[in-house]
Design an enzyme around this catalytic site. Sequence first.
Site, PDB file in Angstrom:
ATOM      1  N   HIS A 120     -26.467  27.996  -3.304  1.00  0.00           N
ATOM      2  CA  HIS A 120     -27.888  28.223  -3.537  1.00  0.00           C
ATOM      3  C   HIS A 120     -28.752  27.854  -2.332  1.00  0.00           C
ATOM      4  CE1 HIS A 120     -27.975  23.896  -4.876  1.00  0.00           C
ATOM      5  NE2 HIS A 120     -29.162  23.947  -4.321  1.00  0.00           N
ATOM      6  N   ASP A 150     -20.953  27.256  -6.837  1.00  0.00           N
ATOM      7  CA  ASP A 150     -22.089  26.928  -5.977  1.00  0.00           C
ATOM      8  C   ASP A 150     -21.649  26.354  -4.634  1.00  0.00           C
ATOM      9  OD1 ASP A 150     -24.720  26.898  -5.266  1.00  0.00           O
ATOM     10  OD2 ASP A 150     -25.199  25.006  -6.258  1.00  0.00           O
ATOM     11  N   GLY A 221     -33.252  18.824  -1.141  1.00  0.00           N
ATOM     12  CA  GLY A 221     -32.926  18.756   0.279  1.00  0.00           C
ATOM     13  C   GLY A 221     -31.572  18.127   0.521  1.00  0.00           C
ATOM     14  N   ASN A 222     -31.065  17.364  -0.469  1.00  0.00           N
ATOM     15  CA  ASN A 222     -29.717  16.795  -0.386  1.00  0.00           C
ATOM     16  C   ASN A 222     -28.627  17.834  -0.708  1.00  0.00           C
ATOM     17  OD1 ASN A 222     -30.975  13.729  -1.219  1.00  0.00           O
ATOM     18  ND2 ASN A 222     -29.246  13.790   0.206  1.00  0.00           N
ATOM     19  N   SER A 223     -29.025  18.981  -1.234  1.00  0.00           N
ATOM     20  CA  SER A 223     -28.048  19.996  -1.630  1.00  0.00           C
ATOM     21  C   SER A 223     -27.067  20.305  -0.515  1.00  0.00           C
ATOM     22  CB  SER A 223     -28.762  21.297  -2.000  1.00  0.00           C
ATOM     23  OG  SER A 223     -29.042  21.352  -3.363  1.00  0.00           O
ATOM     24  N   LEU A 278      -7.154  34.749 -18.552  1.00  0.00           N
ATOM     25  CA  LEU A 278      -6.349  34.826 -19.765  1.00  0.00           C
ATOM     26  C   LEU A 278      -6.925  35.800 -20.781  1.00  0.00           C
ATOM     27  CD1 LEU A 278      -5.157  31.273 -20.896  1.00  0.00           C
ATOM     28  CD2 LEU A 278      -3.824  33.121 -19.887  1.00  0.00           C
ATOM     29  N   GLY A 279      -8.246  35.828 -20.897  1.00  0.00           N
ATOM     30  CA  GLY A 279      -8.884  36.683 -21.877  1.00  0.00           C
ATOM     31  C   GLY A 279      -9.109  36.020 -23.219  1.00  0.00           C
ATOM     32  N   VAL A 280      -9.522  34.751 -23.194  1.00  0.00           N
ATOM     33  CA  VAL A 280      -9.817  34.042 -24.438  1.00  0.00           C
ATOM     34  C   VAL A 280     -11.184  33.376 -24.333  1.00  0.00           C
ATOM     35  CG1 VAL A 280      -7.414  33.580 -25.010  1.00  0.00           C
ATOM     36  CG2 VAL A 280      -8.692  31.900 -23.672  1.00  0.00           C
ATOM     37  N   ILE A 282     -12.906  29.899 -25.732  1.00  0.00           N
ATOM     38  CA  ILE A 282     -12.456  28.627 -26.290  1.00  0.00           C
ATOM     39  C   ILE A 282     -13.651  27.743 -26.593  1.00  0.00           C
ATOM     40  CG2 ILE A 282     -10.210  28.681 -25.137  1.00  0.00           C
ATOM     41  CD1 ILE A 282     -11.387  26.681 -23.083  1.00  0.00           C
TER      42      ILE A 282
END
Length: 476
Positions: A120, A150, A221-223, A278-280, A282
């Site tokens: 970001h 991110d 600013g710490n990002s 996987l296609g689940v 949960i």
Amino acid sequence: MRITTRLARFTWPAVGVVLLLVGLSPLAGHGREAQHLWQERAAGAAPIATVSAPNWIEIARAVKPAVVNVSVRGAAKAARGDGDELFREFGADRAPRRMLRGLGSGFVINADGYVLTNNHVVDGASEIKVKFADGRELAGKVIGRDPKTDLALLKVEAKGLPVIPLGDSARLEVGEPVMAIGNPFGLEQTVTTGIVSATGRTIGAGPYDDFVQTDASINPGNSGGPLVNVRGEVVGVNTAIASGTGGSVGIGFAIPAHLVKPIVTQLAESGHVVRGWLGVSIQPLTPDLAKTFGVGDTIGALVSSVADGSPAQRSGLKQGDVITRYDGRPLARWSDLPREVAETPVGREVPLEVLREGKRLTLSVKVAKLEEQGDKVASAEPAATRLGIAGRSLTPALAQELGVDTPRGVLVQQVEDGGRAQTAGITAGDVILEVDRKPVADVADLQQALKRHPAGTPLLVLVHREGQSLYLTVAA
């Protein structure tokens, strides 16, 4: 002499009071210590060793040269979590399409010019400048980005740069001291210290949440800056804060280094991340759900839906199964599964251990590649149910609008305040698909299911919500 006299004057009465209190003590003269309701020392525990404070001066001196200021020019896009007053990335509430500068931080991970920061920070940037502690400012190029975690990998044209090693965040202990370094509010090379407040935090940022929480002061600013342990190793990448004001309140979050390493490797090789699938869908196994499904504990991931044609479906995995082990490793937390699957090489066969109706099964699934990619309600006469909802039978047209695979079920239109449904978490817009593991076709079916349900026992309900299926338990 006046002071001595006054002390003498007050000393004797005080002694008299002490003697009087001792004489009146119910345990006086019994020859044994007073028994307390509480415990004043840990039974059988060895004394806790005293440790010396970290040498933060030397640690800061060693790592600061590798911490950079990432300055961006370009139209800023709305950050992930924009509008969320609690969890926000640093810089998230800057005005959109504003020319920005001094947006975030980063650090060098390779002497040949590779810099790690947050996605970001550089998202939407047309120009990136990387400023080093020695005053040098170099142009930065994006090598790869991964919005799901991110993270972004940058490259500057330089050799022999100072680096910070990536440590082992999996070994982090709560209470362990850490240091955050970055450029809060544009104040370059700012150092703050604190401890690890928690590990494995899920804050709703994405499917791979696994944050390190710290009380080291971090701010906008710490990002992208490093969270460093006492050995001078990066254990996290500072990414988000919990705040009602936008400033630090002692609750910061960092992406753990053990999640960063495989992402950075792929970004350096191809510029993007390939993940397993996987296609689940949960969800966590709550105590109520565990009891309903006949499971002895809450360890594992409850399968709420299985995608048609997915690897999970081909393996025989079913809705209502509880996945307890993946590729031979136990799932201590249900949220571990998405990360485990994502890091599995595409095409690999892995064993799944599941609980199904009290029986333990082992399935084999071939992991596939994850492809990257307002409800309308038609007017109808609502039908009240004993759940404390007003609902209507689902029609094929309405099912298509809501994204429900089957045109059968009950659309929840209203939920009674304080009723059983609201307490269970059912909300308006949910579609009730099953009750007690049996399909519900329409309102009449739902009412019959409620009549058949044994009195005094929790009701298991499967609902469709925002493209996902979810099990809920309704109290008796």
